[in-house]
Design a protein around this motif. Structure first.
Motif, PDB file in Angstrom:
ATOM      1  N   HIS A  36       0.860  -1.194   0.000  1.00  0.00           N
ATOM      2  CA  HIS A  36       0.000   0.000   0.000  1.00  0.00           C
ATOM      3  C   HIS A  36       0.895   1.243   0.000  1.00  0.00           C
ATOM      4  O   HIS A  36       1.149   1.854   1.036  1.00  0.00           O
ATOM      5  N   GLY A  37       1.374   1.600  -1.162  1.00  0.00           N
ATOM      6  CA  GLY A  37       2.326   2.696  -1.286  1.00  0.00           C
ATOM      7  C   GLY A  37       3.637   2.216  -1.867  1.00  0.00           C
ATOM      8  O   GLY A  37       4.536   3.005  -2.142  1.00  0.00           O
ATOM      9  N   ASP A  38       3.737   0.882  -2.056  1.00  0.00           N
ATOM     10  CA  ASP A  38       4.859   0.281  -2.771  1.00  0.00           C
ATOM     11  C   ASP A  38       6.209   0.674  -2.184  1.00  0.00           C
ATOM     12  O   ASP A  38       7.146   0.980  -2.915  1.00  0.00           O
ATOM     13  N   PHE A  39       6.337   0.643  -0.828  1.00  0.00           N
ATOM     14  CA  PHE A  39       7.630   0.973  -0.223  1.00  0.00           C
ATOM     15  C   PHE A  39       8.443  -0.271   0.121  1.00  0.00           C
ATOM     16  O   PHE A  39       9.609  -0.169   0.520  1.00  0.00           O
ATOM     17  N   GLY A  63       6.679  13.736   1.641  1.00  0.00           N
ATOM     18  CA  GLY A  63       7.702  14.767   1.582  1.00  0.00           C
ATOM     19  C   GLY A  63       9.135  14.284   1.615  1.00  0.00           C
ATOM     20  O   GLY A  63      10.057  15.076   1.475  1.00  0.00           O
ATOM     21  N   ASP A  64       9.350  12.977   1.791  1.00  0.00           N
ATOM     22  CA  ASP A  64      10.729  12.484   1.875  1.00  0.00           C
ATOM     23  C   ASP A  64      11.003  11.385   0.848  1.00  0.00           C
ATOM     24  O   ASP A  64      11.803  10.486   1.081  1.00  0.00           O
ATOM     25  N   GLY A  65      10.316  11.472  -0.285  1.00  0.00           N
ATOM     26  CA  GLY A  65      10.563  10.530  -1.365  1.00  0.00           C
ATOM     27  C   GLY A  65       9.698   9.285  -1.328  1.00  0.00           C
ATOM     28  O   GLY A  65       9.729   8.480  -2.269  1.00  0.00           O
ATOM     29  N   PHE A  66       8.922   9.104  -0.273  1.00  0.00           N
ATOM     30  CA  PHE A  66       8.004   7.969  -0.177  1.00  0.00           C
ATOM     31  C   PHE A  66       6.581   8.437  -0.467  1.00  0.00           C
ATOM     32  O   PHE A  66       6.294   9.628  -0.489  1.00  0.00           O
ATOM     33  N   ALA A  67       5.696   7.487  -0.655  1.00  0.00           N
ATOM     34  CA  ALA A  67       4.300   7.817  -0.951  1.00  0.00           C
ATOM     35  C   ALA A  67       3.647   8.527   0.234  1.00  0.00           C
ATOM     36  O   ALA A  67       4.065   8.373   1.382  1.00  0.00           O
ATOM     37  N   ASP A  68       2.616   9.309  -0.070  1.00  0.00           N
ATOM     38  CA  ASP A  68       1.821   9.993   0.953  1.00  0.00           C
ATOM     39  C   ASP A  68       0.780   8.994   1.469  1.00  0.00           C
ATOM     40  O   ASP A  68      -0.223   8.743   0.813  1.00  0.00           O
ATOM     41  N   LEU A  69       1.046   8.418   2.617  1.00  0.00           N
ATOM     42  CA  LEU A  69       0.163   7.391   3.175  1.00  0.00           C
ATOM     43  C   LEU A  69      -1.030   8.042   3.879  1.00  0.00           C
ATOM     44  O   LEU A  69      -0.851   8.956   4.679  1.00  0.00           O
ATOM     45  N   GLU A  70      -2.220   7.545   3.574  1.00  0.00           N
ATOM     46  CA  GLU A  70      -3.424   8.116   4.173  1.00  0.00           C
ATOM     47  C   GLU A  70      -4.461   7.027   4.445  1.00  0.00           C
ATOM     48  O   GLU A  70      -4.616   6.109   3.642  1.00  0.00           O
ATOM     49  N   VAL A  87     -12.144  -0.455   1.536  1.00  0.00           N
ATOM     50  CA  VAL A  87     -11.329  -1.656   1.644  1.00  0.00           C
ATOM     51  C   VAL A  87     -10.950  -2.044   0.225  1.00  0.00           C
ATOM     52  O   VAL A  87     -11.394  -1.421  -0.735  1.00  0.00           O
ATOM     53  N   ASP A  88     -10.087  -3.031   0.098  1.00  0.00           N
ATOM     54  CA  ASP A  88      -9.611  -3.458  -1.220  1.00  0.00           C
ATOM     55  C   ASP A  88      -8.906  -2.316  -1.947  1.00  0.00           C
ATOM     56  O   ASP A  88      -9.103  -2.096  -3.140  1.00  0.00           O
ATOM     57  N   ASN A  89      -8.057  -1.592  -1.212  1.00  0.00           N
ATOM     58  CA  ASN A  89      -7.331  -0.461  -1.789  1.00  0.00           C
ATOM     59  C   ASN A  89      -6.214  -0.873  -2.735  1.00  0.00           C
ATOM     60  O   ASN A  89      -5.666  -0.041  -3.452  1.00  0.00           O
ATOM     61  N   GLY A  90      -5.839  -2.150  -2.689  1.00  0.00           N
ATOM     62  CA  GLY A  90      -4.800  -2.619  -3.597  1.00  0.00           C
ATOM     63  C   GLY A  90      -3.453  -1.980  -3.305  1.00  0.00           C
ATOM     64  O   GLY A  90      -3.039  -1.857  -2.161  1.00  0.00           O
ATOM     65  N   SER A  91      -2.770  -1.531  -4.374  1.00  0.00           N
ATOM     66  CA  SER A  91      -1.430  -0.961  -4.210  1.00  0.00           C
ATOM     67  C   SER A  91      -1.443   0.553  -3.990  1.00  0.00           C
ATOM     68  O   SER A  91      -0.393   1.175  -3.895  1.00  0.00           O
ATOM     69  N   GLY A 136      13.196   3.052   6.092  1.00  0.00           N
ATOM     70  CA  GLY A 136      12.198   4.113   6.187  1.00  0.00           C
ATOM     71  C   GLY A 136      10.867   3.463   6.522  1.00  0.00           C
ATOM     72  O   GLY A 136      10.775   2.757   7.543  1.00  0.00           O
ATOM     73  N   PRO A 137       9.846   3.630   5.696  1.00  0.00           N
ATOM     74  CA  PRO A 137       8.557   3.018   6.013  1.00  0.00           C
ATOM     75  C   PRO A 137       8.612   1.494   6.049  1.00  0.00           C
ATOM     76  O   PRO A 137       7.868   0.860   6.799  1.00  0.00           O
ATOM     77  N   GLY A 138       9.509   0.902   5.260  1.00  0.00           N
ATOM     78  CA  GLY A 138       9.610  -0.552   5.237  1.00  0.00           C
ATOM     79  C   GLY A 138      10.290  -1.146   6.452  1.00  0.00           C
ATOM     80  O   GLY A 138      10.232  -2.362   6.663  1.00  0.00           O
ATOM     81  N   THR A 139      10.936  -0.300   7.262  1.00  0.00           N
ATOM     82  CA  THR A 139      11.658  -0.793   8.446  1.00  0.00           C
ATOM     83  C   THR A 139      11.250  -0.062   9.716  1.00  0.00           C
ATOM     84  O   THR A 139      11.922  -0.190  10.743  1.00  0.00           O
ATOM     85  N   ASP A 140      10.185   0.701   9.665  1.00  0.00           N
ATOM     86  CA  ASP A 140       9.761   1.511  10.809  1.00  0.00           C
ATOM     87  C   ASP A 140       9.138   0.613  11.880  1.00  0.00           C
ATOM     88  O   ASP A 140       8.075   0.017  11.681  1.00  0.00           O
ATOM     89  N   LEU A 141       9.800   0.526  13.025  1.00  0.00           N
ATOM     90  CA  LEU A 141       9.361  -0.373  14.092  1.00  0.00           C
ATOM     91  C   LEU A 141       8.003  -0.016  14.669  1.00  0.00           C
ATOM     92  O   LEU A 141       7.363  -0.864  15.308  1.00  0.00           O
ATOM     93  N   HIS A 142       7.558   1.198  14.447  1.00  0.00           N
ATOM     94  CA  HIS A 142       6.256   1.583  14.991  1.00  0.00           C
ATOM     95  C   HIS A 142       5.100   0.885  14.282  1.00  0.00           C
ATOM     96  O   HIS A 142       3.960   0.970  14.752  1.00  0.00           O
ATOM     97  N   HIS A 143       5.367   0.205  13.159  1.00  0.00           N
ATOM     98  CA  HIS A 143       4.287  -0.590  12.555  1.00  0.00           C
ATOM     99  C   HIS A 143       4.739  -1.997  12.191  1.00  0.00           C
ATOM    100  O   HIS A 143       3.992  -2.739  11.539  1.00  0.00           O
ATOM    101  N   LEU A 144       5.930  -2.391  12.607  1.00  0.00           N
ATOM    102  CA  LEU A 144       6.411  -3.751  12.388  1.00  0.00           C
ATOM    103  C   LEU A 144       6.257  -4.555  13.672  1.00  0.00           C
ATOM    104  O   LEU A 144       6.714  -4.126  14.736  1.00  0.00           O
ATOM    105  N   ARG A 145       5.609  -5.695  13.569  1.00  0.00           N
ATOM    106  CA  ARG A 145       5.361  -6.536  14.744  1.00  0.00           C
ATOM    107  C   ARG A 145       5.619  -7.999  14.396  1.00  0.00           C
ATOM    108  O   ARG A 145       5.414  -8.410  13.234  1.00  0.00           O
TER     109      ARG A 145
END
Length: 267
Positions: free
Chosen positions: A123-126, A199-206, A211-215, A131-140
């Motif tokens: 969802h944002g193809d990161f 603002g830092d080169g990644f997608a604007d996550l919202e 549902v079924d938002n895909g990519s 960065g978003p792919g390694t952010d511990l605040h959403h990795l469990r």
């Protein structure tokens, strides 16, 4: 002459007792907008306290964007610390199922636990980028099989029971975590939406109402996530995890764990 007796106004008994003993009135008396106070309000959050809406979201983005980053391989060891079972230091607690499993059983096989991106990386193809792919605040940590069932589905109520999912439910286009993890999921998703704004080169996550938002760089349903945030307030486990990430790894915080009322203040 006779003395005229004046009738004095009497404050309600509850207010008087609160003044006398320094009590805080119950939340119900204060109303739904009552704020949580934390030890970070005069330091870390000082530029956000008192704001609402877009102004609050912008201030929090600036605050939490100052962070250290770790590699995706380093996430394995970090999760063994952030998600350690408080009753067994050899284990981690798994998201969605609530199972306590040996730290050594990390991997990709059935019976192992792996790294779940709560904001699905597609969802944002990161992907797994720092960065978003390694952010511990959403990795469990999550059970491999349960994680596979969740896949990249959006979050919503309803569905059938997930095998080994601790009460989690799923259908063709959404996933509902067990009750004890609903607030955690909501606060992780909304952290990501504030932290990564394009603002830092990644997608604007919202978050959105679909549902079924895909990519697309969206995850729903916002109204359901807000309800989960209200129904499942931050636990001691969640608060400790936030502190460990702040102290040891990223040096930023999930503001919605410290101030869950900020969810409604922004959205």
């Amino acid at each position: 002459m006779p003395v005229t007796h004046m009738h004095r106004w009497k404050a309600p008994a509850l207010a008087v007792s609160a003044l006398l003993v320094g009590l805080t009135l119950p939340a119900a008396a204060a109303g739904p907008a009552s704020a949580t106070t934390t030890s970070y309000d005069t330091t870390y959050y000082k530029n956000a306290v008192g704001k609402t809406g877009a102004s609050l979201k912008s201030s929090l983005h600036t605050i939490i964007s100052s962070q250290s980053k770790i590699s995706y391989s380093a996430v394995w060891d970090a999760l063994k610390v952030t998600d350690q079972d408080p009753n067994n230091s050899n284990n981690v607690i798994l998201l969605y199922s609530g199972v306590s499993r040996a730290k050594s059983l990390s991997g990709g096989s059935t019976g192992d636990w792996n790294r779940e991106h709560v904001w699905a990386k597609s969802h944002g193809d990161f992907g797994e980028v720092t960065g978003p792919g390694t952010d511990l605040h959403h990795l469990r940590p999550a059970d491999v099989s349960v994680n596979s069932v969740r896949g990249n589905k959006d979050f919503d109520d309803g569905g059938s029971a997930v095998s080994g999912g601790g009460g989690s439910l799923t259908d063709s286009d959404s996933f509902e975590p067990r009750d004890a993890d609903k607030g955690d999921v909501a606060r992780m998703i909304l952290y990501m939406a504030v932290r990564y704004d394009g603002g830092d080169g990644f997608a604007d996550l919202e978050p959105n109402e679909k549902v079924d938002n895909g990519s697309n760089p969206y995850i729903g349903k916002l109204s359901v996530l807000k309800q989960w945030n209200d129904e499942d307030p931050p636990s001691a486990f969640e608060e400790k995890r936030n502190q460990v990430i702040y102290d040891t790894y990223q040096h930023n915080r999930n503001p919605f764990i410290d101030h869950p009322e900020w969810v409604d203040a922004i959205w």
